[in-house]
Design an enzyme around this catalytic site. Structure first.
Site, mmCIF file in Angstrom:
data_model
loop_
_atom_site.group_PDB
_atom_site.id
_atom_site.type_symbol
_atom_site.label_atom_id
_atom_site.label_comp_id
_atom_site.label_asym_id
_atom_site.label_seq_id
_atom_site.Cartn_x
_atom_site.Cartn_y
_atom_site.Cartn_z
ATOM 1 N N ARG A 215 8.739 -7.670 5.170
ATOM 2 C CA ARG A 215 9.989 -7.468 5.904
ATOM 3 C C ARG A 215 10.584 -8.831 6.241
ATOM 4 O O ARG A 215 9.868 -9.802 6.471
ATOM 5 C CB ARG A 215 9.735 -6.683 7.196
ATOM 6 C CG ARG A 215 9.464 -5.210 6.955
ATOM 7 C CD ARG A 215 9.311 -4.459 8.263
ATOM 8 N NE ARG A 215 8.104 -4.810 8.946
ATOM 9 C CZ ARG A 215 7.980 -5.676 9.941
ATOM 10 N NH1 ARG A 215 9.045 -6.295 10.417
ATOM 11 N NH2 ARG A 215 6.826 -5.944 10.494
ATOM 12 N N TYR B 216 11.414 -4.659 -1.553
ATOM 13 C CA TYR B 216 10.134 -4.512 -0.854
ATOM 14 C C TYR B 216 10.205 -3.340 0.128
ATOM 15 O O TYR B 216 11.181 -3.191 0.870
ATOM 16 C CB TYR B 216 9.761 -5.803 -0.093
ATOM 17 C CG TYR B 216 8.652 -5.525 0.910
ATOM 18 C CD1 TYR B 216 7.331 -5.375 0.464
ATOM 19 C CD2 TYR B 216 8.916 -5.326 2.260
ATOM 20 C CE1 TYR B 216 6.327 -5.040 1.347
ATOM 21 C CE2 TYR B 216 7.911 -4.991 3.150
ATOM 22 C CZ TYR B 216 6.618 -4.854 2.691
ATOM 23 O OH TYR B 216 5.621 -4.512 3.565
ATOM 24 N N LYS C 279 11.282 2.107 8.604
ATOM 25 C CA LYS C 279 11.588 1.241 9.758
ATOM 26 C C LYS C 279 13.060 1.357 10.157
ATOM 27 O O LYS C 279 13.402 1.368 11.333
ATOM 28 C CB LYS C 279 11.257 -0.211 9.413
ATOM 29 C CG LYS C 279 9.824 -0.441 9.023
ATOM 30 C CD LYS C 279 8.893 -0.102 10.147
ATOM 31 C CE LYS C 279 7.455 -0.345 9.747
ATOM 32 N NZ LYS C 279 6.514 0.048 10.804
ATOM 33 N N HIS D 171 6.673 2.854 17.510
ATOM 34 C CA HIS D 171 5.833 2.287 16.441
ATOM 35 C C HIS D 171 4.376 2.612 16.780
ATOM 36 O O HIS D 171 3.617 1.746 17.200
ATOM 37 C CB HIS D 171 6.082 0.777 16.396
ATOM 38 C CG HIS D 171 5.542 0.093 15.184
ATOM 39 N ND1 HIS D 171 5.317 -1.264 15.148
ATOM 40 C CD2 HIS D 171 5.197 0.555 13.957
ATOM 41 C CE1 HIS D 171 4.851 -1.609 13.954
ATOM 42 N NE2 HIS D 171 4.762 -0.520 13.220
ATOM 43 N N SER E 125 2.547 -4.622 13.568
ATOM 44 C CA SER E 125 2.287 -4.438 12.140
ATOM 45 C C SER E 125 0.991 -5.142 11.725
ATOM 46 O O SER E 125 0.745 -6.277 12.148
ATOM 47 C CB SER E 125 3.437 -5.025 11.327
ATOM 48 O OG SER E 125 4.642 -4.496 11.796
ATOM 49 N N ALA E 126 0.221 -4.473 10.877
ATOM 50 C CA ALA E 126 -1.009 -5.037 10.321
ATOM 51 C C ALA E 126 -2.033 -5.419 11.403
ATOM 52 O O ALA E 126 -2.752 -6.403 11.267
ATOM 53 C CB ALA E 126 -0.698 -6.227 9.401
ATOM 54 N N CYS E 127 -2.080 -4.649 12.480
ATOM 55 C CA CYS E 127 -3.081 -4.880 13.534
ATOM 56 C C CYS E 127 -4.046 -3.706 13.645
ATOM 57 O O CYS E 127 -4.705 -3.537 14.666
ATOM 58 C CB CYS E 127 -2.414 -5.121 14.883
ATOM 59 S SG CYS E 127 -1.653 -6.731 15.018
ATOM 60 N N THR F 9 -3.569 1.966 11.075
ATOM 61 C CA THR F 9 -4.111 2.902 10.077
ATOM 62 C C THR F 9 -5.622 3.054 10.282
ATOM 63 O O THR F 9 -6.160 4.163 10.212
ATOM 64 C CB THR F 9 -3.786 2.396 8.653
ATOM 65 O OG1 THR F 9 -2.379 2.127 8.587
ATOM 66 C CG2 THR F 9 -4.143 3.425 7.597
ATOM 67 N N ASP G 221 1.790 5.271 11.798
ATOM 68 C CA ASP G 221 2.776 4.192 11.993
ATOM 69 C C ASP G 221 3.914 4.546 12.954
ATOM 70 O O ASP G 221 4.388 3.676 13.668
ATOM 71 C CB ASP G 221 3.363 3.782 10.633
ATOM 72 C CG ASP G 221 4.097 2.456 10.677
ATOM 73 O OD1 ASP G 221 3.589 1.530 11.334
ATOM 74 O OD2 ASP G 221 5.177 2.351 10.083
ATOM 75 N N ASN H 125 0.019 -9.026 2.078
ATOM 76 C CA ASN H 125 0.771 -7.850 2.542
ATOM 77 C C ASN H 125 0.916 -6.817 1.415
ATOM 78 O O ASN H 125 1.869 -6.053 1.380
ATOM 79 C CB ASN H 125 2.155 -8.278 3.057
ATOM 80 C CG ASN H 125 2.865 -7.141 3.796
ATOM 81 O OD1 ASN H 125 2.236 -6.354 4.506
ATOM 82 N ND2 ASN H 125 4.172 -7.037 3.619
ATOM 83 N N SER H 126 -0.034 -6.809 0.503
ATOM 84 C CA SER H 126 0.035 -5.787 -0.563
ATOM 85 C C SER H 126 -0.244 -4.419 0.052
ATOM 86 O O SER H 126 -0.932 -4.314 1.065
ATOM 87 C CB SER H 126 -0.953 -6.111 -1.680
ATOM 88 O OG SER H 126 -2.253 -6.290 -1.154
ATOM 89 N N ARG H 127 0.295 -3.402 -0.584
ATOM 90 C CA ARG H 127 0.323 -2.086 0.073
ATOM 91 C C ARG H 127 -0.082 -0.962 -0.854
ATOM 92 O O ARG H 127 -0.018 -1.085 -2.076
ATOM 93 C CB ARG H 127 1.772 -1.798 0.533
ATOM 94 C CG ARG H 127 2.344 -2.811 1.527
ATOM 95 C CD ARG H 127 1.869 -2.523 2.898
ATOM 96 N NE ARG H 127 2.389 -3.458 3.886
ATOM 97 C CZ ARG H 127 2.658 -3.108 5.143
ATOM 98 N NH1 ARG H 127 2.477 -1.876 5.559
ATOM 99 N NH2 ARG H 127 3.075 -4.011 6.003
ATOM 100 N N ASN I 147 -14.619 1.622 17.716
ATOM 101 C CA ASN I 147 -13.536 1.801 18.697
ATOM 102 C C ASN I 147 -13.594 3.197 19.320
ATOM 103 O O ASN I 147 -12.994 3.440 20.371
ATOM 104 C CB ASN I 147 -12.171 1.543 18.054
ATOM 105 C CG ASN I 147 -12.013 0.070 17.697
ATOM 106 O OD1 ASN I 147 -12.654 -0.777 18.305
ATOM 107 N ND2 ASN I 147 -11.178 -0.223 16.720
HETATM 108 C C1 OXD Z 1 5.107 -2.618 9.223
HETATM 109 C C2 OXD Z 1 4.779 -1.464 8.353
HETATM 110 O O1 OXD Z 1 5.484 -3.682 8.713
HETATM 111 O O2 OXD Z 1 4.365 -0.429 8.882
HETATM 112 O O3 OXD Z 1 5.018 -2.457 10.448
HETATM 113 O O4 OXD Z 1 4.954 -1.565 7.123
HETATM 114 MN MN MN Z 2 4.469 -0.473 11.031
#
Ligand code: OXD
Ligand code: MN
Length: 604
Positions: free
Chosen positions: A71, A199, A208, A228, A250-252, A255, A279, A376-378, A505
């Site tokens: 992003r 992207y 988003k 979010h 994001s990415a923390c 998922t 998400d 950041n590959s998805r 967790n």
């Molecule tokens: C982000 C996503 O960037 O969910 O937050 O892709």
């Molecule tokens: Mn997100």
């Protein structure tokens, strides 16, 4: 042929075509035959690479341009008539100027290309939560991803009907020129324009752009919330269930938390986790005075690196069919995919995410430039693939929330978990969240920045008004969820993570939900809120090495539950600086009061 008689949709499509001048217009009806034909076409043109159809049926790989991998927050604009309404932390552009600029860029950009018209729904079609959108795009990749991430097809047009409203989304990839890349939001016109990117986060406009930025603005005006947040359900040994929503940047690990597998002894006792979303949560006040949440998406756009059988078995399983991988490595020995962290052994023959042969001998995990997959590959995977998808995933009413959890990446200061004193204090905690930046957005990673409610990049209006909306929502809910903060990322002086995270967790979730019982488990009141008594977090059968030879034990737990008043006094000062210097005048008094209390508590 147009699939609707809705005049507004027809006008939008006509205007878009007049501007972009595609050779052809194709309406996406959502049929398998049409989607399969598009996949074939994309494979033929090289836009998609077909993977091993025995090991990964109906799975494909896509590579973006190297300048288009995340992003772009500094090219993402909220275009309100009054600059003030976009607020101090959004990039703003005057709507007329933004339309003109984008029109100039998009004019004629689809010559020689096809424009696809995607009718899609965020939420279960026909439910009271659902909102509809039409995205026009010149990218088959976008069509195929939208078809996984949202509910696409004719029935959406039937629901919109002849007169119904929808969110307009215009996407043109143009030349994927980073200098002319703009992601524009016009909340006052229900419109999104995205140019010069391909992207996901910039172009899958349902995600988003609509489900967070535009929806947060709609939510403020209509009395609901777009957040979010992941949504998960916990089944207890007595078969009762409770639901939780959690906001992490994001990415923390949203998922990972949404799909966690409880430790063995929890499973044996009968605990189970089910995933409603990973998400985004749309949240409304139910007739029973509780908050009810749905996941408006239909798939997962997850970060691949680090995902493996142990870290997130359920996510990995979700990618085993009908998935589009973006910017991961291609294992040419068996035409499957690979990314850093998928397995301990490195594959011998890979093509990296840029399309070049990868040399495993040169791989150094500290040097991102030697990675085979982009950080950041998805994967874009259908939610229905997930082994622990909730039976409530397609519910029209959503699930009632017992708890809301905030969290970020904090190496120090923030304890493993604490609970707010009440709703407004919980809103304060969310508003004061900071976290280290990740590869999900362009720019430096690992930099500590404020990310209120994990919504910094996603709030479609003034952040102060957004805080006030949270406070107002609290007044409407008779039985609000309890609000907590977690931090899985505390490190010791050598930089080792002090908490194992992932499935463990569950131990923290259990405490959180025990605090939501009618007769809650005890807690210790501290300067920042309620912290667990160390003996109330179950650390039995936990086998985790904090650093060489040192096992996680009660002392380590006590350490990550400590609240250091001196550090928190500094944190309070820092929050005050952020409030005064960045957010400014529209912060509700209730939050200023919480800040004062924190300052006072830290002096005591
Ligand atoms: C982000 C996503 O960037 O969910 O937050 O892709
Ligand atoms: Mn997100």
């Amino acid at each position: 042929m147009a699939l609707t008689k809705n005049r507004k949709i027809l006008e939008f499509v006509e205007e878009s075509a007049e501007l972009a001048q595609p050779d052809k217009i194709v309406w996406i009806d959502g049929s398998e035959a049409q989607i399969n034909a598009l996949k074939k076409e994309a494979v033929k043109s090289g836009e998609l690479i077909k993977l091993n159809q025995t090991l990964l049926p109906d799975c494909y790989l896509h590579r973006t341009k190297v300048n288009d991998v995340a992003r772009v927050e500094d090219r993402t604009f909220i275009c309100t008539k009054n600059k003030e309404d976009a607020g101090p932390i959004n990039y703003w552009m005057d709507p007329n100027e933004a339309y003109e600029l984008c029109n100039e860029i998009a004019r004629g950009s689809m010559k020689g290309r096809t424009m696809y018209v995607i009718p899609y729904s965020m939420g279960v079609v026909g439910s009271s939560f659902a909102k509809y959108g039409i995205e026009v795009t010149d990218s088959i990749y976008v069509v195929l991803n939208m078809n996984i991430m949202t509910r696409v097809g004719k029935d959406v047009l039937t629901e919109i009907g002849k007169e119904g409203d929808f969110i307009k989304g215009f996407h043109a990839k143009c030349d994927v020129d980073a200098d002319k890349r703009y992601i524009m939001h016009f909340p006052e016109d229900n419109t999104i324009i995205s140019v010069n990117s391909a992207y996901g986060g910039n172009v899958l406009l349902g995600k988003k752009c609509f489900a967070l930025r535009i929806a947060s603005y709609l939510g403020k005006n209509e009395g609901w919330m777009a957040e979010h947040m992941l949504i998960l359900g916990v089944t207890f040994p007595d078969k009762t269930k409770k639901y939780v929503a959690a906001a992490f940047p994001s990415a923390c690990g949203k998922t990972n938390l949404a799909m966690l597998i409880p430790p063995k002894h929890y499973k044996e006792a009968g605990y189970e986790i089910e995933t409603v979303g990973d998400d985004i949560a749309w949240i409304r006040v139910g007739e029973d005075g509780r908050l009810w949440a749905v996941n408006p998406e239909n798939g997962f756009f997850g970060v691949a690196p680090g995902t493996n059988e142990h870290s997130n078995y359920n996510a990995l399983q979700s990618t085993k069919r009908g998935t589009i991988f973006t910017n991961v490595a291609l294992n040419t020995d068996d035409m499957t995919v690979w990314w850093e962290g998928l397995s301990k052994e490195l594959p011998e023959h890979c093509i990296d995410w840029t399309g070049k042969p990868w040399n495993p001998a040169k791989f150094d995990k500290k040097d991102k430039s030697t990675c085979s997959a982009h950080p950041n590959s998805r994967f874009t995977a259908p939610a229905e693939n997930c082994p622990c998808i909730s039976p409530e995933f397609n519910s029209k009413t959503g699930v009632p929330l017992s708890a809301i959890i905030f969290g970020g990446r904090r190496a120090s200061t923030t304890p493993l978990v604490y609970q707010s004193r009440d709703w407004n204090h919980g809103v304060f905690i969310g508003s004061a969240m900071s976290s280290e930046t990740t590869a999900a957005a362009t720019g430096a990673t690992g930099v500590l920045r404020h990310d209120p409610m994990a919504m910094k990049p996603f709030t479609g209006y003034h952040m102060g008004d957004y805080f006030a909306h949270w406070v107002e929502m609290g007044k409407k809910v008779k039985n609000p969820p309890k609000i907590f903060n977690v931090n899985w990322f505390r490190t010791d002086e050598k930089g080792n993570f002090m908490w194992p995270g992932f499935g463990d967790n569950m131990r923290v979730l259990e405490w959180i939900l025990k605090r939501c019982d009618e007769n809650p488990i005890d807690a210790v009141e501290t300067a920042i809120g309620y912290v667990p008594n160390p003996e109330d977090i179950d650390i039995s059968e936990l086998d985790y090495e904090i650093c060489k030879g040192k096992k996680f034990d009660k002392a380590a737990l006590a350490e990550i539950l400590t609240v250091d008043k001196e550090k928190w006094a500094k944190e309070a000062e820092e929050i005050e600086g952020y409030y005064n210097g960045t957010i400014g005048s529209r912060i509700p008094q209730e939050l200023w009061d919480c800040l004062e209390t924190l300052k006072k508590n830290c002096k005591k």
